[in-house]
Enzyme design. Structure first.
Site, PDB file in Angstrom:
ATOM      1  N   LYS A 105       1.314  -6.938  -4.508  1.00  6.24           N
ATOM      2  CA  LYS A 105       1.877  -6.912  -3.156  1.00  6.24           C
ATOM      3  C   LYS A 105       1.756  -8.289  -2.496  1.00  6.24           C
ATOM      4  O   LYS A 105       2.678  -8.745  -1.812  1.00  6.24           O
ATOM      5  CB  LYS A 105       1.163  -5.848  -2.320  1.00  6.24           C
ATOM      6  CG  LYS A 105       1.508  -4.426  -2.749  1.00  6.24           C
ATOM      7  CD  LYS A 105       0.545  -3.394  -2.193  1.00  6.24           C
ATOM      8  CE  LYS A 105       0.853  -2.012  -2.759  1.00  6.24           C
ATOM      9  NZ  LYS A 105      -0.140  -0.996  -2.405  1.00  6.24           N
ATOM     10  N   GLN A 112      -5.059   0.719   0.893  1.00  3.87           N
ATOM     11  CA  GLN A 112      -4.884   1.037  -0.518  1.00  3.87           C
ATOM     12  C   GLN A 112      -5.682   2.284  -0.901  1.00  3.87           C
ATOM     13  O   GLN A 112      -6.884   2.362  -0.658  1.00  3.87           O
ATOM     14  CB  GLN A 112      -5.329  -0.150  -1.387  1.00  3.87           C
ATOM     15  CG  GLN A 112      -5.082   0.022  -2.864  1.00  3.87           C
ATOM     16  CD  GLN A 112      -3.602   0.098  -3.198  1.00  3.87           C
ATOM     17  OE1 GLN A 112      -2.799  -0.702  -2.728  1.00  3.87           O
ATOM     18  NE2 GLN A 112      -3.238   1.057  -4.029  1.00  3.87           N
ATOM     19  N   ASP A 165       3.690   2.454   4.638  1.00  2.65           N
ATOM     20  CA  ASP A 165       3.563   3.312   3.467  1.00  2.65           C
ATOM     21  C   ASP A 165       4.329   4.623   3.659  1.00  2.65           C
ATOM     22  O   ASP A 165       4.652   5.319   2.691  1.00  2.65           O
ATOM     23  CB  ASP A 165       2.082   3.637   3.197  1.00  2.65           C
ATOM     24  CG  ASP A 165       1.558   2.948   1.934  1.00  2.65           C
ATOM     25  OD1 ASP A 165       2.393   2.534   1.106  1.00  2.65           O
ATOM     26  OD2 ASP A 165       0.343   2.852   1.771  1.00  2.65           O
TER      27      ASP A 165
END
Length: 290
Positions: free
Chosen positions: A53, A97, A120
């Site tokens: 990322k 995460q 997300d």
């Protein structure tokens, strides 16, 4: 005739180029899209994802704020950090995460993120907007799968799509996206409680494997000519590999001899997930009030 391999890398590159273009326009207005990524612990897979990322952000001309916390970080400390990032107008997206250490409640952490920065697409508000068909951030992997299917111009309206797996991250949202009026597929969701899985998969025009089980889908389970999307990324021991393991999906390699289209692992859905995340970040920056 072997299946056409869907090149997720090439398709994702087109999306990332568009993101780069939009980022350049924003920077001309003195707005640099910024994603804050929070990683708690030392999970090797999570570290690998975060690194990917960061690379994508740099290539797009965005800013990444990588916050690496020890595995024993208190839940309250993490929640306080998210609260600070919510208020920080220079941060447009917040990503925590997963998975988190066991002592931290994932639902509580996800809900703490400002929906306007939920790139997300996991916040209950984002999920609600998706289900109702309202504007909002879509979860990256399901959205990426839909883009792949559209890119290969596979018939969607009236198609029978079978999703194997019912996770909140992939299976459930993907089933929802496929039933939207602008997609118009008929969807069957299979899971551990499904009786006679093969009967369902053999009826699929589009078969999506997202169960997290290596080689779950075999050639005998696939309808000739079906589009097979392999979302699984599994690490299996391999003594011949330099690092002692290899990556494989939820679909056996031999399925390529029967399917019409198939995604490879790696190089299929994975690159699309990153690309859709970058798209959400630039969208968040475009919609920011500052």
């Amino acid at each position: 005739m072997p299946a056409v391999v869907i090149d997720g890398k090439a398709i994702s590159q087109k999306i990332r180029e568009d993101v780069q273009r939009r980022t350049t326009i924003l920077k001309e207005k003195s707005i640099t899209p910024c994603l804050a990524v929070i990683l708690a612990g030392e999970d090797p897979a999570s570290i690998s994802y975060v690194t990917a990322k960061e690379k994508a952000l740099t290539e797009a001309g965005m800013t990444g704020r990588n916050i690496h916390l020890p595995a024993d970080t208190a839940e309250t400390k993490l929640l306080n950090l998210i609260a600070e990032l919510n208020k920080d107008t220079s941060v447009h997206g917040i990503l925590v995460q997963l998975p988190l250490p066991r002592h931290i409640n994932e639902d509580k952490v996800i809900t703490a993120i400002d929906p306007a920065k939920d790139v997300d697409g996991f916040h209950p508000v984002s999920v609600g907007n998706m289900v109702l068909g309202r504007p909002g951030f879509l979860p990256c992997t399901p959205h990426g799968v839909l883009v792949l299917l559209r890119e290969i111009k596979h018939p969607l309206s009236g198609a029978h799509a079978v999703v194997v797996g019912r996770s909140n991250i992939v299976g459930k949202p993907l089933a929802n996206l496929l039933t939207r009026r602008d997609v118009n597929a008929t969807v069957t969701v299979c899971h551990t409680g499904t009786k006679d899985l093969v009967r369902h998969t053999l009826e699929a025009d589009i078969l999506i494997a997202a169960a997290g089980k290596p080689a779950l889908i075999t050639p005998e389970m696939v309808k000739p000519g079906a589009a097979v999307i392999d979302v699984g990324v599994n690490r299996v021991p391999d003594s011949s590999a330099k690092n002692g393991y290899r990556l494989c999906g939820d679909v056996e390699n031999a399925v390529a001899e029967k399917a019409g289209y198939i995604t490879p692992v790696p190089g299929g859905v994975g690159p699309m997930t990153i690309a859709m995340l970058m798209q959400n970040v630039v969208q968040a920056a475009e919609e920011s009030k500052v």
